[in-house]
Write a protein that holds these residues in place. Structure first.
Motif, PDB file in Angstrom:
ATOM      1  N   PHE A  39       0.812  -1.220   0.000  1.00 19.84           N
ATOM      2  CA  PHE A  39       0.000   0.000   0.000  1.00 19.84           C
ATOM      3  C   PHE A  39       0.843   1.267   0.000  1.00 19.84           C
ATOM      4  N   GLY A  40       2.130   1.116   0.269  1.00 23.43           N
ATOM      5  CA  GLY A  40       2.997   2.288   0.295  1.00 23.43           C
ATOM      6  C   GLY A  40       4.324   1.981  -0.368  1.00 23.43           C
ATOM      7  N   THR A  41       5.231   2.927  -0.284  1.00 23.55           N
ATOM      8  CA  THR A  41       6.572   2.740  -0.839  1.00 23.55           C
ATOM      9  C   THR A  41       7.605   3.177   0.198  1.00 23.55           C
ATOM     10  N   HIS A  42       8.796   2.640   0.063  1.00 22.77           N
ATOM     11  CA  HIS A  42       9.876   3.031   0.959  1.00 22.77           C
ATOM     12  C   HIS A  42      10.370   4.428   0.598  1.00 22.77           C
ATOM     13  N   ARG A  43      10.834   5.138   1.598  1.00 26.90           N
ATOM     14  CA  ARG A  43      11.350   6.485   1.392  1.00 26.90           C
ATOM     15  C   ARG A  43      12.526   6.444   0.418  1.00 26.90           C
ATOM     16  N   ALA A  44      12.596   7.419  -0.456  1.00 25.42           N
ATOM     17  CA  ALA A  44      13.691   7.488  -1.438  1.00 25.42           C
ATOM     18  C   ALA A  44      15.031   7.639  -0.722  1.00 25.42           C
ATOM     19  N   VAL A  45      16.041   6.980  -1.254  1.00 21.34           N
ATOM     20  CA  VAL A  45      17.414   7.165  -0.775  1.00 21.34           C
ATOM     21  C   VAL A  45      17.992   8.385  -1.488  1.00 21.34           C
ATOM     22  N   GLU A  46      18.556   9.314  -0.731  1.00 15.64           N
ATOM     23  CA  GLU A  46      19.118  10.522  -1.336  1.00 15.64           C
ATOM     24  C   GLU A  46      20.304  10.173  -2.225  1.00 15.64           C
ATOM     25  N   SER A  47      20.451  10.936  -3.291  1.00 15.40           N
ATOM     26  CA  SER A  47      21.502  10.653  -4.270  1.00 15.40           C
ATOM     27  C   SER A  47      22.893  10.648  -3.646  1.00 15.40           C
ATOM     28  N   GLU A  48      23.136  11.605  -2.757  1.00 14.26           N
ATOM     29  CA  GLU A  48      24.470  11.682  -2.145  1.00 14.26           C
ATOM     30  C   GLU A  48      24.760  10.462  -1.276  1.00 14.26           C
ATOM     31  N   VAL A  49      23.752   9.980  -0.587  1.00 16.22           N
ATOM     32  CA  VAL A  49      23.914   8.772   0.228  1.00 16.22           C
ATOM     33  C   VAL A  49      24.175   7.571  -0.682  1.00 16.22           C
ATOM     34  N   ALA A  50      23.393   7.467  -1.745  1.00 18.45           N
ATOM     35  CA  ALA A  50      23.570   6.354  -2.680  1.00 18.45           C
ATOM     36  C   ALA A  50      24.950   6.391  -3.327  1.00 18.45           C
ATOM     37  N   ARG A  51      25.383   7.579  -3.724  1.00 14.49           N
ATOM     38  CA  ARG A  51      26.694   7.729  -4.362  1.00 14.49           C
ATOM     39  C   ARG A  51      27.810   7.280  -3.407  1.00 14.49           C
ATOM     40  N   ALA A  52      27.712   7.719  -2.148  1.00 10.17           N
ATOM     41  CA  ALA A  52      28.757   7.395  -1.171  1.00 10.17           C
ATOM     42  C   ALA A  52      28.820   5.891  -0.902  1.00 10.17           C
ATOM     43  N   LEU A  53      27.660   5.253  -0.752  1.00 15.25           N
ATOM     44  CA  LEU A  53      27.650   3.818  -0.468  1.00 15.25           C
ATOM     45  C   LEU A  53      28.131   3.016  -1.673  1.00 15.25           C
ATOM     46  N   LEU A  54      27.703   3.417  -2.860  1.00 17.65           N
ATOM     47  CA  LEU A  54      28.148   2.719  -4.066  1.00 17.65           C
ATOM     48  C   LEU A  54      29.659   2.897  -4.251  1.00 17.65           C
ATOM     49  N   HIS A  55      30.140   4.096  -3.996  1.00 19.11           N
ATOM     50  CA  HIS A  55      31.576   4.355  -4.086  1.00 19.11           C
ATOM     51  C   HIS A  55      32.346   3.474  -3.103  1.00 19.11           C
ATOM     52  N   GLY A  56      31.817   3.322  -1.898  1.00 14.73           N
ATOM     53  CA  GLY A  56      32.478   2.494  -0.907  1.00 14.73           C
ATOM     54  C   GLY A  56      32.596   1.048  -1.337  1.00 14.73           C
ATOM     55  N   VAL A  57      31.547   0.531  -1.954  1.00 19.39           N
ATOM     56  CA  VAL A  57      31.574  -0.855  -2.437  1.00 19.39           C
ATOM     57  C   VAL A  57      32.604  -1.007  -3.561  1.00 19.39           C
ATOM     58  N   ILE A  58      32.598  -0.071  -4.503  1.00 16.33           N
ATOM     59  CA  ILE A  58      33.541  -0.127  -5.618  1.00 16.33           C
ATOM     60  C   ILE A  58      34.982  -0.036  -5.129  1.00 16.33           C
ATOM     61  N   GLU A  59      35.205   0.880  -4.193  1.00 11.16           N
ATOM     62  CA  GLU A  59      36.553   1.065  -3.653  1.00 11.16           C
ATOM     63  C   GLU A  59      37.020  -0.181  -2.908  1.00 11.16           C
ATOM     64  N   ALA A  60      36.121  -0.789  -2.138  1.00 14.58           N
ATOM     65  CA  ALA A  60      36.484  -1.984  -1.376  1.00 14.58           C
ATOM     66  C   ALA A  60      36.798  -3.156  -2.294  1.00 14.58           C
TER      67      ALA A  60
END
Length: 334
Positions: free
Chosen positions: A187-208
């Protein structure tokens, strides 16, 4: 751009990941035979749980065991049989890769789900998608990065002369960023993840992970700038879903490599795979619309099917991979 060194050769083609069937030895033979310049580790989801994208990647996580519950993957209190199965399947796949390609010297691609597709698919022990808990998403990204580093090391040990290219599959990333992932109730949707948060987490995975990484997204609204600035060397997408060429042109001009999905993943109604000339023309047409030089095309672009091939029959798989391979060579000769 002329000084950029890509983690692939000019005129290269590769597959996205999945193939039909359950025989990993045969799948690996097909990949090595049809895609000699950039082979990949095949994924065979027909083998069942643990061979699917989420279960397969879940098996790589460090200190975050997963299990199947009501046909869905969730975080488990302790390692169990579902996790063992996923890891056993991966070990078999890597051993088969080593057996057939031990002396291979060149780039080889491995695939795993990206952090946001995992977060939108995995469930918490108490129920509900992991995506709803920002702290859990951070922990997941850290666990994934560590697991991918170990996975890359396992490939390096088996193929000592090869170089690893990592592909993160992120089909859910646009929905995560836009707040379109449904909640448990529907009936609802999850709150959007902010772009800056997504960028930082994705960068961390790539770097690791520690190796050149491309992000694959089979959606119409691929966040190209986010992917580029997170540190990916390339993006894999379906050319048929690109409706606005300007963001793609800007990303390519800024140095992002393109894995161009130019051949249908399923046989068309006529049942025949496209020819290499047709695939090359599809890529060339988009490139010319972007206004870049043909020489740069062969260096910056890898030709691929539009998506995984698990739903196709073996004859089509061979034909479409061969068409992509020969299309890449055609583009390099221009």
């Amino acid at each position: 751009m002329s000084e950029t060194t890509w983690p692939w050769g000019a005129g290269t083609a590769t597959g996205i990941g999945s193939l039909p069937g359950t025989d990993v030895a045969e799948a690996q033979r097909i990949v090595l035979g049809e895609l000699p310049d950039l082979p990949h580790l095949p994924e065979l989801p027909d083998r069942g749980p643990g061979a699917d994208l989420i279960g397969r990647t879940g098996g790589l996580l460090v200190e975050l065991p997963v299990e199947l519950y009501a046909a869905r993957w969730r975080i488990a209190p302790r390692p169990g049989k579902d996790l063992r199965r996923a890891r056993d399947l991966m070990e078999r796949d890597l051993d088969q890769l080593a057996e057939q390609a031990e002396e291979y010297a060149g780039p080889v691609k491995v695939q795993a789900a990206g952090p946001f597709t995992l977060a939108a698919s995995l469930e918490l022990p108490i129920g509900g998608r992991l995506l709803r808990d920002p702290g859990a998403v951070r922990d997941l990204a850290g666990s994934l990065g560590e697991g991918l580093r170990g996975h890359v090391a396992a490939v390096d040990r088996r193929l000592p002369h090869a170089t690893v290219l990592l592909q993160l599959d992120e089909p859910s990333l646009p929905a995560v960023l836009a707040g379109r992932v449904p909640t448990e109730s529907g009936f609802g949707t999850h709150r959007a993840v902010e772009s800056e948060v997504a960028r930082a987490l994705l960068h961390g995975v790539i770097e690791a992970a520690g190796v050149p990484t491309v992000v694959h997204c089979c959606a119409a609204d691929v966040p190209l700038e986010l992917i580029r600035t997170a540190g990916a060397v390339g993006v894999a997408l379906d050319l048929a879903l690109v409706t606005d060429l300007d963001p793609l042109g800007e990303a390519i001009d800024a140095g992002l490599g393109l894995l161009a999905g130019a051949a249908p993943a399923l046989p068309p109604p006529a049942g025949r795979a496209p020819t290499s000339a047709q695939v090359a023309d599809r890529v060339r047409r988009v490139w010319d619309q972007l206004g870049f030089s043909r020489r740069r095309l062969a260096e910056q672009v890898v030709v691929t099917p539009a998506c995984g091939l698990a739903g196709a029959d073996p004859a089509y798989v061979r034909a479409v991979l061969a068409a992509c391979r020969d299309a890449g060579r055609r583009l390099a000769e221009e």
